[in-house]
Write a protein that holds these residues in place. Structure first.
Motif: not given
Length: 535
Positions: A324-344
């Motif tokens: 859930v935290v991983a998905e939240l981080l991805q979603r917030r990156g999308e909505t805020s315009g933050l460039g993000l490449l993430l891997a658990e």
């Protein structure tokens, strides 16, 4: 038993999007329509039954611009025949309705609508006439038209918004999607949204027609990704909901599930590509291929050659990161315009629980980091724009994450609870940076050996740490320890005796500072926090 003929009103016809009708002189919505006929003869009223619609391309007005009474006579004739409305096909002989006809209809309030050029007249005739001759077939065809129209939302940029908007049009009223708390996720139309939700809360209203003043409403629960939602439609045309409400709700539910499935597939694919791209960057990028990687990163909101940071995070409790935290981080990156490449990481014993990422060094970064709360140690590299430097940047980020972990544990030694913290390498002083690098056990042993002589006397060690944290100020140290300054001086002389060196010697001070570094930083942080509270 013969099926009852459905009543078709002017409102029913002109609000069907696929019929392409636009009002010039709107008629009363409740006017009943019993048929439709196409004619360009000069006296059509003699051949039309009451409550029918006349469709025309305006042939009678070609080269008749000077015959001012032609339009008046036509409208008068149609009124006497009790014709319901005039539908004028544009784009055949006229690009717009002749002005004299518009004026004649306006003067007496006779309903006049244009038919879009791409809509053949037979489509309108069939829609109206088949509703009278074959009621069951009409309802089935209409249901098919509506279902096909709703399906068009799947290709929209915002499919859920488009679907709810089309649903509102289909029921000629309002459509709304509520979450479990009653928050409106999406809506379209001017219906009584809050009153509908109150009715939903009041009891079991599923698949029943709810009457709210002049409005009728139908609701249906739905579940998306284990979350409960309620879909509702409302219309002042009660018959529309009786005939098609259940079908509209069921079709929309299926389309919502399809949209959700597509979104899940898209998210899964995007995350897989994100992890793959991040791994390639961590392994190293050849200078000749850097531009190609920047282009691939555009899809994840990065701007080529703008500064980014490497990020390494590990969980305080050493547990695998909650999805859930991983998905939240991805979603917030999308909505805020933050460039993000993430891997658990943390799925194997060799990999500590947490995640690695590359993030854009933008104003959106700080709010995004706040989502991690106090449960993660985070290390950030210095900003860089050269993707070739990515492997070195991750070494920096790992060192910064290690510093965050050590500083947090040092705070525990002075009585503070263990909690996460974020360390940016560009905020780290040289001593902290050197100690933050991976030291061998021999290195650690050598460093600790310098204070081994006072390790057995906690009072002396606490005094020494406080003395360094207070910038070698005896008076401040005494105040912090609630003792007399001479007591501090006595203890410091005892320290000098045990370690065999003077505290005025730069070499001795350097070695002691490095050996006690984490405790000194923790005490300084504690003092800064207390000072902030007092101010």
């Amino acid at each position: 038993m013969t099926a009852a003929r459905p009543v078709v009103t002017l409102h029913d016809v002109v609000t069907e999007a696929h019929l392409g009708l636009s009002p010039i002189v709107p008629g009363r919505p409740e006017i009943v329509i019993t048929g439709a006929h196409t004619s360009d003869i000069h006296h059509p009223g003699e051949w039309l039954a009451p409550n029918t619609v006349l469709l025309t391309t305006g042939l009678r007005f070609v080269n008749a611009q000077l015959e001012e009474l032609l339009a008046v006579k036509l409208v008068d004739e149609l009124r006497k025949a009790r014709v319901a409305a005039l539908f004028f096909g544009v784009g055949v002989y006229f690009e717009e309705v002749p002005a004299q006809l518009v004026t004649a209809c306006h003067q007496v309030g006779f309903p006049l609508y244009t038919v879009a050029h791409e809509v053949p007249f037979f489509r309108i005739e069939n829609y109206i006439n088949e509703s009278q001759t074959a009621p069951d077939a009409y309802v089935q065809k209409r249901a098919l038209w509506l279902s096909n129209d709703l399906m068009q939302s799947l290709s929209a940029e915002d499919p859920i918004k488009s679907l709810i908007s089309r649903l509102a049009t289909a029921c000629r009223g309002t459509a709304v999607l509520y979450d479990a708390s009653g928050r409106i996720v999406e809506s379209s139309g001017d219906g009584p949204l809050h009153l509908i939700w109150k009715e939903i809360q009041a009891g079991d209203s599923v698949a029943e027609l709810i009457e709210i003043g002049r409005w009728a409403a139908m609701v249906s629960p739905t579940v998306l990704k284990s979350e409960s939602y309620t879909l509702a439609v409302a219309s002042m045309n009660h018959r529309v909901l009786r005939d098609l409400g259940e079908l509209l709700l069921e079709t929309t539910q299926r389309l919502l599930a399809a949209i959700h499935g597509v979104a899940q597939f898209s998210d899964t694919r995007s995350r897989h590509e994100s992890m793959q791209l991040l791994t390639m960057l961590q392994d190293g990028v050849a200078p000749a291929r850097e531009f190609r990687h920047w282009e691939r990163m555009r899809a994840f909101r990065f701007i080529p050659y703008q500064h980014v940071r490497a990020l390494v995070a590990s969980n305080v409790d050493d547990a695998v990161m909650d999805p859930v935290v991983a998905e939240l981080l991805q979603r917030r990156g999308e909505t805020s315009g933050l460039g993000l490449l993430l891997a658990e990481n943390g799925r194997s014993p060799d990999s500590p629980p947490g995640f690695h990422a590359i993030v854009s060094d933008s104003v959106a970064l700080e709010p995004w980091l706040e989502l991690l709360g106090d449960m993660v140690f985070v290390g950030l590299s210095e900003p860089f724009a050269d993707l070739v430097s990515t492997p070195e940047a991750f070494l920096e980020a790992e060192a910064a994450a290690g510093i965050a972990r050590r500083q947090a544990h040092a705070m525990v030694r002075i009585g503070r609870p263990l909690c996460g913290r974020t360390v940016r390498l560009d905020d780290v002083d040289p001593a902290t940076w050197l100690l933050g690098r991976k030291l061998s056990s021999k290195d650690r042993s050598k460093l600790n050996s310098f204070t081994r002589a006072i390790d057995g006397d906690q009072e002396l060690k606490d005094t020494l740490v406080r003395y360094f944290a207070d910038d070698l100020d005896v008076a401040t140290t005494a105040a912090g320890l609630f003792v007399h300054p001479n007591t501090v001086r006595y203890r410091l002389r005892k320290v000098e005796s045990l370690i065999g060196g003077s505290l005025s010697n730069a070499h001795v001070i350097t070695n002691l500072y490095l050996a006690c570094h984490d405790d000194i930083i923790a005490l300084r942080s504690e003092s800064s926090s207390l000072a902030a509270i007092d101010s």
